[in-house]
Design an enzyme around this catalytic site. Structure first.
Site, short mmCIF file in Angstrom:
data_model
loop_
_atom_site.label_atom_id
_atom_site.label_comp_id
_atom_site.label_asym_id
_atom_site.label_seq_id
_atom_site.Cartn_x
_atom_site.Cartn_y
_atom_site.Cartn_z
N TYR A 12 51.65 47.40 35.65
CA TYR A 12 51.33 46.29 36.54
C TYR A 12 51.34 46.84 37.97
O TYR A 12 52.39 47.08 38.56
CB TYR A 12 52.38 45.19 36.33
CG TYR A 12 52.27 43.95 37.19
CD1 TYR A 12 51.20 43.73 38.05
CD2 TYR A 12 53.25 42.97 37.10
CE1 TYR A 12 51.12 42.59 38.83
CE2 TYR A 12 53.18 41.81 37.87
CZ TYR A 12 52.13 41.63 38.73
OH TYR A 12 52.06 40.49 39.49
N ASP A 70 42.22 36.94 41.78
CA ASP A 70 41.33 35.94 41.18
C ASP A 70 40.06 35.70 42.00
O ASP A 70 38.97 35.55 41.45
CB ASP A 70 42.08 34.61 41.02
CG ASP A 70 43.38 34.75 40.23
OD1 ASP A 70 43.82 35.90 40.01
OD2 ASP A 70 43.97 33.73 39.85
N SER A 84 47.11 33.63 38.39
CA SER A 84 47.78 32.34 38.42
C SER A 84 46.80 31.17 38.39
O SER A 84 47.08 30.12 37.83
CB SER A 84 48.66 32.23 39.67
OG SER A 84 47.86 32.30 40.84
N LYS A 94 47.25 46.07 34.72
CA LYS A 94 46.97 44.86 35.49
C LYS A 94 46.88 45.32 36.93
O LYS A 94 47.87 45.78 37.52
CB LYS A 94 48.10 43.84 35.32
CG LYS A 94 47.91 42.60 36.19
CD LYS A 94 49.04 41.60 36.04
CE LYS A 94 48.68 40.34 36.79
NZ LYS A 94 49.58 39.98 37.86
N THR A 143 54.90 37.80 38.52
CA THR A 143 55.10 37.27 39.87
C THR A 143 55.05 35.74 39.87
O THR A 143 55.95 35.07 40.39
CB THR A 143 54.02 37.81 40.82
OG1 THR A 143 54.00 39.24 40.74
CG2 THR A 143 54.28 37.39 42.25
#
Length: 320
Positions: free
Chosen positions: A143, A201, A218, A173, A51
């Site tokens: 994912y 995150d 990210s 993931k 992504t």
């Protein structure tokens, strides 16, 4: 199937695809990007063409070139390079999987097709199985990102007996906030030694408590060092310090989410922190505004994220 490579664990940076101002891929900075991740952020695993990397906005040819560049530049520097090969077309996904194997990638990952969707676990597994079979020597990861794919099949259900159908399956993931689903993935597959990689995150500490073995995200492009400090505190069972780190990271993410935070803004922040030009995103995404970048920079400075100063005593009074 046993793979000789060690299990994918720890932090995995979801890599950005650098672009020039006119929207072409800027391959020239990827070598510098690798060195930055390893030396400045302490991150040695990467997830390419996901992504954050705008993988589904790239042509198949571009995705192949990007994968090749990361594998080439990461050789002897990175521990693992996992390539996302998901696509709406089974044939394209298989082509990308085969290519990843040919160039020496360490694993492949696939999202659920999201236009003509699989509505049952069995249909989704049939699709994933066909992709995995195109690269039979590579570890395969699912994912799970239902907010973007619209495929709401629970990961816990998908994992039930998955290795019988996909012998190369090594983990997932998990990019969703459903910690019940994530916890049950871990709880019901304890014997399998799967990699449970969390993808939200700002909730990583919660997932670590649930049994996450690593994380793909990210923010590890530019907050990798800070997040690694949280992982180290957690491993030492210093939950108070780990929580301080997580709250500090949350303060930044909460701040940018309120401004509007996505791939475009991630590119702007990475350019700001690393000094490596990531360029604009590709349409339909719009370039982050100057106002956003200035605000993000001020917040990073107030949290001491730009100087990478280590926390000596677990006190974060300065992080306001």
């Amino acid at each position: 199937m046993a793979f000789p490579k060690k299990k994918l664990q720890g932090l995995v940076a979801a890599t950005i695809t650098p672009m020039t101002e006119n929207g072409e891929i800027n391959f020239s900075v990827i070598g510098q990007y690798v060195d930055y991740l390893v030396k400045e952020q302490g991150v040695k695993n990467i997830f390419v063409n996901g992504t954050t990397g705008e993988g589904l906005s790239l042509s198949i040819s571009e995705r192949r070139q990007v994968a090749e560049e990361w594998v080439t530049k990461g050789k002897d520097k990175l521990d693992q390079v996992v390539i996302h090969v998901g696509a709406l077309s089974l044939k394209e996904s298989q082509e990308l999987a085969q290519h990843a194997a040919e160039i020496g990638a360490d694993g492949i990952a696939v999202i659920a097709p999201f236009f003509l969707k699989p509505w049952t676990k069995d249909i989704l597994i049939n699709f994933l199985k066909e992709v995995a079979a195109a690269a039979p020597a590579l570890p395969f990861y699912y994912y799970h990102i239902p907010a973007l794919t619209g495929v709401k099949i629970r990961a816990e259900e998908l994992l039930d007996g998955i290795q019988d159908k996909i012998p190369t399956f090594q983990g997932l993931k998990f990019s969703d906030t459903d910690l019940l689903d994530f916890g049950q993935c871990v709880d019901q597959n304890r014997q399998q030694q799967f990699a449970f990689l969390f993808g939200v995150d700002e909730q990583l500490l919660s997932a670590l408590v649930m049994g996450a073995t690593g994380a793909v995200g990210s923010t590890y492009n530019y907050l990798g060092r800070k997040t690694n400090q949280m992982l180290e505190a957690f491993e030492r069972k210093d939950l108070s310090l780990a929580l301080n780190y997580q709250f500090c990271i949350q303060r930044f993410i909460n701040f940018v989410v309120k401004l509007g935070f996505g791939v475009s803004q991630t590119k702007a922040i990475m350019t700001l922190v690393s000094g490596i030009p990531m360029g604009p995103p590709r349409l339909p995404l719009q370039k982050a505004s100057r106002e956003f970048t200035d605000s993000a920079e001020a917040k990073l400075k107030s949290l001491d994220f730009l100087s990478f100063t280590d926390l000596k005593d677990g006190s974060l009074e300065a992080s306001s």
